[in-house]
Design a protein around this motif. Structure first.
Motif, mmCIF file in Angstrom:
data_model
loop_
_atom_site.group_PDB
_atom_site.id
_atom_site.type_symbol
_atom_site.label_atom_id
_atom_site.label_comp_id
_atom_site.label_asym_id
_atom_site.label_seq_id
_atom_site.Cartn_x
_atom_site.Cartn_y
_atom_site.Cartn_z
ATOM 1 N N CYS A 1 15.675 23.244 33.845
ATOM 2 C CA CYS A 1 16.252 22.402 32.782
ATOM 3 C C CYS A 1 17.600 21.810 33.216
ATOM 4 N N GLY A 2 18.450 22.644 33.793
ATOM 5 C CA GLY A 2 19.779 22.189 34.193
ATOM 6 C C GLY A 2 19.735 21.106 35.257
ATOM 7 N N SER A 3 18.830 21.251 36.229
ATOM 8 C CA SER A 3 18.796 20.241 37.300
ATOM 9 C C SER A 3 18.202 18.929 36.782
ATOM 10 N N LEU A 4 17.220 19.016 35.867
ATOM 11 C CA LEU A 4 16.697 17.793 35.262
ATOM 12 C C LEU A 4 17.779 17.102 34.418
ATOM 13 N N LEU A 5 18.502 17.902 33.645
ATOM 14 C CA LEU A 5 19.567 17.339 32.802
ATOM 15 C C LEU A 5 20.646 16.680 33.661
ATOM 16 N N ALA A 6 21.004 17.341 34.763
ATOM 17 C CA ALA A 6 22.009 16.770 35.671
ATOM 18 C C ALA A 6 21.528 15.430 36.228
ATOM 19 N N LYS B 1 32.525 7.713 31.930
ATOM 20 C CA LYS B 1 33.194 8.529 32.948
ATOM 21 C C LYS B 1 33.563 9.911 32.414
ATOM 22 N N GLN B 2 33.001 10.259 31.270
ATOM 23 C CA GLN B 2 33.271 11.588 30.736
ATOM 24 C C GLN B 2 32.727 12.663 31.670
ATOM 25 N N ASN B 3 33.426 13.806 31.665
ATOM 26 C CA ASN B 3 33.029 14.917 32.520
ATOM 27 C C ASN B 3 32.160 15.901 31.757
ATOM 28 N N ILE B 4 30.984 16.121 32.301
ATOM 29 C CA ILE B 4 30.070 17.071 31.662
ATOM 30 C C ILE B 4 29.849 18.232 32.617
ATOM 31 N N LEU B 5 30.039 19.431 32.071
ATOM 32 C CA LEU B 5 29.828 20.632 32.870
ATOM 33 C C LEU B 5 28.499 21.249 32.432
ATOM 34 N N ILE B 6 27.622 21.468 33.392
ATOM 35 C CA ILE B 6 26.334 22.101 33.089
ATOM 36 C C ILE B 6 26.341 23.489 33.713
ATOM 37 N N ILE B 7 25.997 24.497 32.905
ATOM 38 C CA ILE B 7 25.913 25.867 33.429
ATOM 39 C C ILE B 7 24.459 26.169 33.729
ATOM 40 N N GLY B 8 24.131 26.355 35.016
ATOM 41 C CA GLY B 8 22.760 26.701 35.387
ATOM 42 C C GLY B 8 22.019 25.524 35.994
ATOM 43 N N ALA B 9 21.547 25.697 37.234
ATOM 44 C CA ALA B 9 20.811 24.630 37.923
ATOM 45 C C ALA B 9 19.345 25.001 38.088
ATOM 46 N N GLY B 10 18.793 25.646 37.052
ATOM 47 C CA GLY B 10 17.356 25.917 37.032
ATOM 48 C C GLY B 10 16.603 24.643 36.700
ATOM 49 N N SER C 1 11.391 22.920 27.759
ATOM 50 C CA SER C 1 12.758 22.690 28.241
ATOM 51 C C SER C 1 12.912 21.277 28.788
ATOM 52 N N PHE C 2 11.902 20.798 29.495
ATOM 53 C CA PHE C 2 11.944 19.410 29.971
ATOM 54 C C PHE C 2 11.957 18.438 28.788
ATOM 55 N N GLU C 3 11.164 18.752 27.774
ATOM 56 C CA GLU C 3 11.123 17.880 26.600
ATOM 57 C C GLU C 3 12.479 17.862 25.884
ATOM 58 N N ASP C 4 13.219 18.985 25.955
ATOM 59 C CA ASP C 4 14.587 19.002 25.418
ATOM 60 C C ASP C 4 15.404 17.849 25.999
ATOM 61 N N VAL C 5 15.284 17.655 27.310
ATOM 62 C CA VAL C 5 16.078 16.617 27.976
ATOM 63 C C VAL C 5 15.643 15.226 27.492
ATOM 64 N N VAL C 6 14.332 15.055 27.299
ATOM 65 C CA VAL C 6 13.830 13.773 26.782
ATOM 66 C C VAL C 6 14.388 13.512 25.387
ATOM 67 N N GLU C 7 14.356 14.549 24.557
ATOM 68 C CA GLU C 7 14.830 14.389 23.178
ATOM 69 C C GLU C 7 16.349 14.163 23.140
ATOM 70 N N PHE C 8 17.057 14.859 24.019
ATOM 71 C CA PHE C 8 18.509 14.674 24.093
ATOM 72 C C PHE C 8 18.825 13.247 24.538
ATOM 73 N N CYS D 1 32.581 18.091 27.706
ATOM 74 C CA CYS D 1 31.687 18.990 26.989
ATOM 75 C C CYS D 1 30.908 19.827 27.989
ATOM 76 N N ILE D 2 30.458 20.972 27.487
ATOM 77 C CA ILE D 2 29.749 21.943 28.332
ATOM 78 C C ILE D 2 28.346 22.118 27.772
ATOM 79 N N ILE D 3 27.351 21.970 28.633
ATOM 80 C CA ILE D 3 25.968 22.213 28.206
ATOM 81 C C ILE D 3 25.425 23.383 29.022
ATOM 82 N N ALA D 4 24.993 24.433 28.311
ATOM 83 C CA ALA D 4 24.502 25.628 28.989
ATOM 84 C C ALA D 4 22.988 25.590 29.085
#
Lengths: 466, 466
Positions: free
Chosen positions: B16-21, B5-14, B324-331, B161-164
């Motif tokens: 990478c950001g929308s995939l991460l969300a 239930k941790q709150n994650i703030l993502i800056i940017g819904a491009g 950038s998409f692969e970043d999300v996979v690796e994360f 935490c904040i992910i930009a």
């Protein structure tokens, strides 16, 4: 600009700025230099900057240009090689060159800077203003804003052109970056390691506590200690260590006990001659090691970055000051072309020079790794042995990478890097593959190294590398 | 952080950001995304960003992870190779791979981004807030300051935490740089070339004016034109050209006559199908091409850079979005390790990932030169011909550098770069030295290429390179 009465404003009266002022003064320009610090000839300022430096042939070429080679020589302490200290305190001298007349020098930053300021001020057309800090540069209008350290007042100076020799933290470079008026490529790269200056004090009779004519190194793979001699019998000692990695690091060396334990374990022979270690360690700052590159260096014919402001490098090739001095030599050559416009002059200078300052930046990083680890690695030692022998036996036919960079001032850094790296690769691989050995006939080794080096350069060329 | 239930703030819904969300939403975190632009699903915003992109296997791996591979496939136009256009208008198709099932895709940035937003918003624990521009991030306190585009009001949001993922001009990266709270290595490097987007409109019947299933290239050595198909029958055409060098450049192409003359001379077959050239040319902006690298990406466990904000690259390998998409996979892989602290998670992610994003940045610069010039160079063409044949004949035993980078998502970019460059060097040198020729038996060629590639890698390893 063919009118020599043009006004040139130089920001920063450090080593590069004072040399540039001297040279432009000799050429007849009206030169005003603004320096943020007080006059180091009358005020004691060490302020965390390195106390002594390595001075070698590229720097000396600049001293010849301005006619003060003999005066500088009096400040120099020759260092013929690296004195390597192992963990048991055994030492091993590795010469910098197989040619006896090739060595580097330890020189005091303050003394050399003072000499350059004295020489520059002999020219009526050169004025140096201390305690004036540059806050920003308006590169569109060729003006700079300064603040007087004492009165705190701000004032603006203009000039026909402004040359910033204000070091790694350059105000002009900052104005380029923040101005966003043109595409400014810029990088700052920090090593994971920082450094701290320490001291071997002189003996009571003023003599040196360890061998004077060498650059001492205690290579320990992931960190190292070095020491350079000073004229007063002391050595300036520098510890290069990771901030956060390894058993001991700058972040965890927080008590006198830990610092002493670390030195006892890693540098016992150094610890023996530095009873002042703990005081030095906790009094002196830990400083970062960074590389700065940028482009363009100039904005039209208005402003130009030179020296560390354009290309700050890590200290591991002993070339920082030498590269900045060489900048002045190269700039002087372009002035001889009489291009009539500062823009054409600055452009020609950057076009010719940047490839070389990029190369020495990369070489300095290479040498960080070489000094930490490779000098203690058997195959690198065998390579070094062969190269010393080649340089001794065939002084005009072979120069190692270190010699090409340090003692061959008529070859640019980039050429020195390409040839030097190819030679290193050739020798290391032929040693590994047992195609050569240090027992072989030297003439045969020389032939094989030359052929293999050319093959490596040609293979890279065909593959479109460099 | 094991508490979902941790709150994650993502800056940017491009992208990478929308995939991460979407992915973090699937994993059960409370996710709030703040995007400076309006919702692209309801507002037409092109705003100088590339309209279509190359989508390939690394990107698709991420789509599989979030379970939308089939939906994305519907948006894709396969491009099987490069269609090279010479100055006379002759064309030549050069496949991307000798394996028929390996190709890249042209995809609409807007459509793909919209799909990702739709999928993310299906999760109740994901909220996306548009028209909220991030001005700065307080990385010590894990808060970000935003401004509402409509009300102009500023507000502060905090999170665990904040992910930009806010792209090349990242607000978090700027805060890292300006904050000077830690040693932040950073570079921005611009190419001498900029780009401008143009269009081939569809035929009146909605069909394509040139071959649909290829990435069209007009390589002209110091500049080039490319075109990628869109689903509506149009092509997005991009001119890559120097700002100031060469006979024609962005600075001197100032009149309709000059633009037409330039295209007539260099791209006559393209000009024929773009009657709208002059209007497009003067209406559309000229944009810069830059590479951004930096380190560290994270500050403690508080903040993290991801996607272009951490590693913006030039578009010449078609890997920007894929990386950038692969970043999300690796994360996501690191999240599976359950490291319990964000700091350990971010650190493990960067340690594993940065070497690969550095590599694709360098590969993309290499490909800039390859696409401009080498694809029209005979020895590069012969290499390409051999590689296609090897891939066709030995699909499991050989992959070119392009294939390693583009179609081998289980190999990291850095490994792909090292092996791919060594293979290129091996083939180009053996062709030049006439050790192989495209007429030889393929099995023999494969053997020689493998042996020579290993030798090159081993020589570099011994010399301490890479």
């Amino acid at each position: 600009m063919s009118n020599k009465k043009q006004n040139i404003l130089i920001i920063g009266a450090g080593l590069c700025g004072s040399l540039l002022a001297l040279r432009l003064g000799q050429r007849g320009y009206n030169v005003n230099v603004y320096e943020m610090r007080p006059d180091l000839r009358t005020t004691d300022i060490s302020a965390g900057r390195s106390i002594n430096l390595a001075f070698s042939d590229r720097g000396n070429k600049a001293m010849k240009l301005v006619g003060i080679e003999d005066k500088v020589k009096e400040l120099c302490i020759p260092m013929n090689g690296r004195m390597i200290h192992d963990k048991e305190g055994n030492t091993f001298l590795s010469n910098y060159s197989g040619r006896d007349y090739e060595y580097i020098n330890s020189i005091s930053r303050g003394e050399l800077n003072g000499l350059l300021l004295d020489e520059a001020e002999k020219h009526d057309n050169v004025s140096i203003h201390f305690n004036k800090k540059c806050n920003s540069v308006d590169f569109e209008n060729t003006t700079a804003t300064f603040q007087d350290y004492n009165s705190k007042e701000e004032f603006i100076e203009d000039a026909d052109c402004i040359i910033a020799t204000d070091g790694a933290g350059s105000a002009l470079r900052k104005s380029y970056y923040l101005g966003k008026k043109f595409l400014f490529s810029f990088s700052q790269d920090y090593l994971s390691h920082g450094y701290k200056e320490l001291t071997f004090l002189p003996k009571e009779d003023g003599s040196y506590k360890t061998y004077k004519n060498a650059l001492h190194i205690w290579p320990r793979s992931s960190f190292m200690l070095i020491a350079l001699p000073n004229l007063d019998g002391s050595f300036t000692v520098t510890l290069f260590l990771s901030y956060s990695e390894g058993e001991y690091n700058f972040n965890n060396l927080t008590t006198p006990e830990l610092v002493t334990e670390f030195f006892q374990k890693e540098f016992p022979d150094a610890l023996e001659i530095m009873p002042n270690l703990v005081d030095d360690f906790f009094e002196n700052p830990t400083a970062a090691l960074g590389t700065v590159k940028c482009s363009p260096w100039h904005y039209k014919g208005n402003t130009l970055l030179m020296g560390d402001s354009a290309h700050a490098i890590v200290p591991f090739y002993g070339q920082g000051m030498n590269a900045s001095f060489e900048d002045v030599v190269e700039f002087d050559k372009v002035l001889d072309l009489n291009l009539n416009h500062w823009e054409a002059t600055f452009e020609a200078y950057e076009k010719n020079r940047k490839k070389d300052t990029d190369a020495i930046a990369d070489l300095a990083i290479d040498n960080f790794h070489e000094m930490k680890g490779h000098v203690a690695n058997p195959i690198f030692q065998e390579k070094r042995k062969i190269e010393m022998a080649l340089e001794k036996e065939f002084p005009s036919a072979y120069s190692s990478k270190y010699s090409l960079v340090t003692f061959n001032e008529n070859i640019g850094y980039r050429q020195a890097m390409l040839r030097g790296r190819a030679q290193d690769k050739a020798i290391l691989n032929m040693l590994t593959d047992k195609i050569i050995s240090s027992e072989d006939n030297l003439k045969d080794i020389l032939e094989k190294v030359k052929v293999e080096t050319e093959a490596i350069l040609e293979d890279d060329r065909i593959a479109g590398l460099h």
